[in-house]
Design an enzyme around this catalytic site. Structure first.
Site, PDB file in Angstrom:
ATOM      1  N   CYS A  88       1.660  79.279  60.505  1.00 13.14           N
ATOM      2  CA  CYS A  88       2.758  80.536  59.694  1.00 13.14           C
ATOM      3  C   CYS A  88       2.321  81.609  60.686  1.00 13.14           C
ATOM      4  CB  CYS A  88       2.069  80.099  58.549  1.00 13.14           C
ATOM      5  SG  CYS A  88       3.286  78.627  57.118  1.00 13.14           S
ATOM      6  N   GLU A 113       0.907  81.634  50.145  1.00 14.00           N
ATOM      7  CA  GLU A 113       0.967  81.866  51.922  1.00 14.00           C
ATOM      8  C   GLU A 113       2.000  81.633  52.245  1.00 14.00           C
ATOM      9  OE1 GLU A 113       1.181  81.231  55.813  1.00 14.00           O
ATOM     10  OE2 GLU A 113      -0.616  79.614  54.866  1.00 14.00           O
TER      11      GLU A 113
END
Length: 470
Positions: free
Chosen positions: A277, A243
């Site tokens: 993120c 990720e």
């Protein structure tokens, strides 16, 4: 509050073989405490004991593993105030947000505990039965970032344990203590060797990604580091869940009620001081709404109380580290030098902490660093557009593809636009919302694989087809 945590290998507290390193409080830029540093030999030891523990751990029943994860959740709840205090001290986020992180860790642990790993029946005829089973991989390596250190540790660790794997965790050297405490709590529940942690400043992550006995790496962090992990993992064909970075775009459609969406846009752009993120990082606003929405966002930014997250009433903490502080400051200065308007924001406290007020920048466009690069900090570029198709093309022009969103009153129109975004998750009238039951992952240079839900859990398993002739 104590900060003399130890590494845990085979259920035992272990001192580091290498010289300790300093962990800094970002609100003061002063030393918080010293953290032990593992040698590569200690990493090997952690992997070896995890490999040995896997022999019996993989045979534990699903019900036993479920019960143990619920006991771990109980432990996290019992120590919630302690864990939140550690998070604020080493990561910087305000106490309310740190408490939310701990609460999320509990919720994710409990949801993961109750997931069922299915046996899929492919054929069941008089002469043949074919079943697809899911088996654990072995030793899983977790490499953690510094932005949500407890929450993401839980995202990595709990599905590994629930599916029958053992784990070696390497937290960020900037925020190691909350994860070290978490592993202590886990070791009060699971057998020795099942959950281990090593800490250090450099080299350990590289050694883990290339380690021949680690069967999977799960990593949350930057794209360049993810690329290095992928290269290092090739020798033993490790499974990977990556990720990676995001530069999420949001498109505000014409006709949208600005006052109804302004708070949601601000909160999802500046979540965790923008150090998330999947935070909203590029805001494309139709020209008919541009000035009004910009002013609403500026007003919300000016209302924030910036300061040490440990102080009551603070709503906006520091950037976590000096390198990130310097990068965000550089992006703001570059935008200003190239014609962007940097609007006044909340007051920043005097002193040595890494404080940047939530910063709204208008009159910027694609091609400027603050738009094209992931800021990962408290700055939001607001970009004007006139044609929706052009806005979609500009949103998709990024090499990243983690998340994106569309904001508008007409849900059908918003859905039609959202379906054209090149990203792993597309939100409508929201952003940055992750849920334990909804798969989450990126595309393009934002990584591959998913976390959460059954799809995320199965990433910690290998399929085995059982073909039975009757």
């Amino acid at each position: 509050m104590k900060y003399n945590y130890s590494m845990m290998i085979n259920g035992q507290a272990v001192a580091g073989d290498k010289a300790s390193f300093t962990v800094t409080n970002p609100a003061t830029a002063a030393a918080l405490a010293e953290c032990p540093a593992a040698s590569l030999e200690q990493l090997d030891m952690a992997v070896d004991v995890a490999e040995k523990a896997f022999i019996t751990w993989q045979k534990t029943s699903h019900e036993d593993r479920k019960a143990m994860l619920h006991k771990i959740a109980d432990k996290i709840e019992e120590h919630a105030a302690e864990l939140a205090g550690i998070i604020t001290s080493e990561q910087g986020k305000p106490q309310a947000l740190a408490q939310m992180e701990v609460g999320g860790a509990v919720a994710w642990t409990r949801y993961t505990a109750d997931l069922e790993i299915p046996v899929e029946v492919i054929e069941d005829s008089p002469h043949k039965r074919i079943e697809l089973h899911r088996k654990p991989l072995g030793v899983v390596g977790s490499i953690l970032p510094w932005n949500w250190p407890l929450m993401i540790a839980v995202w990595h660790i709990m599905p590994a344990l629930r599916s029958g794997n053992t784990i070696v965790v390497k937290p960020s050297s900037m925020t190691p203590f909350n994860t070290m405490r978490l592993i202590e709590l886990i070791n009060e529940v699971v057998p020795a060797g099942v959950a281990n942690i090593v800490t250090g400043e450099g080299g350990l992550g590289r050694a883990m990604s290339g380690h021949g006995k680690i069967r999977k790496i799960v990593f949350t962090g930057s794209t360049p580091t993810g690329q290095n992990i992928m290269r290092n993992a090739a020798d033993n064909l490790k499974r990977l869940t990556l990720e990676l970075g995001g530069n999420d775009a949001a498109i505000v459609l014409p006709g949208t009620d600005v006052k109804a969406i302004a708070q949601g846009i601000f909160q999802t752009a500046f979540l965790n001081m923008g150090q998330t993120c999947a935070a909203l990082k590029r805001l494309y606003v139709h020209e008919s709404l541009y000035d009004e929405l910009s002013q609403e966002l500026i007003a919300i930014a000016q209302q924030q109380i910036v300061g040490d997250g440990a102080v009551s009433g603070v709503t906006f903490g520091p950037v976590q580290n000096k390198d990130q502080y310097d990068l965000v400051s550089e992006l703001i200065a570059d935008a200003k030098a190239n014609g962007g308007v940097v609007h006044p924001s909340a007051a920043v406290p005097a002193g040595a902490g890494y404080f940047i007020a939530p910063t709204i920048i208008t009159h910027v466009t694609d091609g400027m660093r603050v738009v094209d690069e992931e800021q990962f900090g408290p700055v939001l570029p607001v970009i004007k557009y006139s044609d929706v198709d052009d806005a979609i093309a500009r949103a998709n022009a990024s090499q990243n593809g983690l998340g994106g969103s569309v904001w508008g009153a007409d849900i059908n129109q918003a859905q039609a636009v959202a379906s054209q975004l090149e990203c792993g998750t597309a939100w409508i009238n929201g952003h940055a919302e992750v849920l334990p039951y909804a798969p989450f992952g990126g595309c393009k240079m934002s990584g591959f694989g998913v976390e959460f839900g059954l799809e995320g859990l199965l990433e910690y398993t290998v399929p085995q087809l059982l073909n039975i002739n009757r």
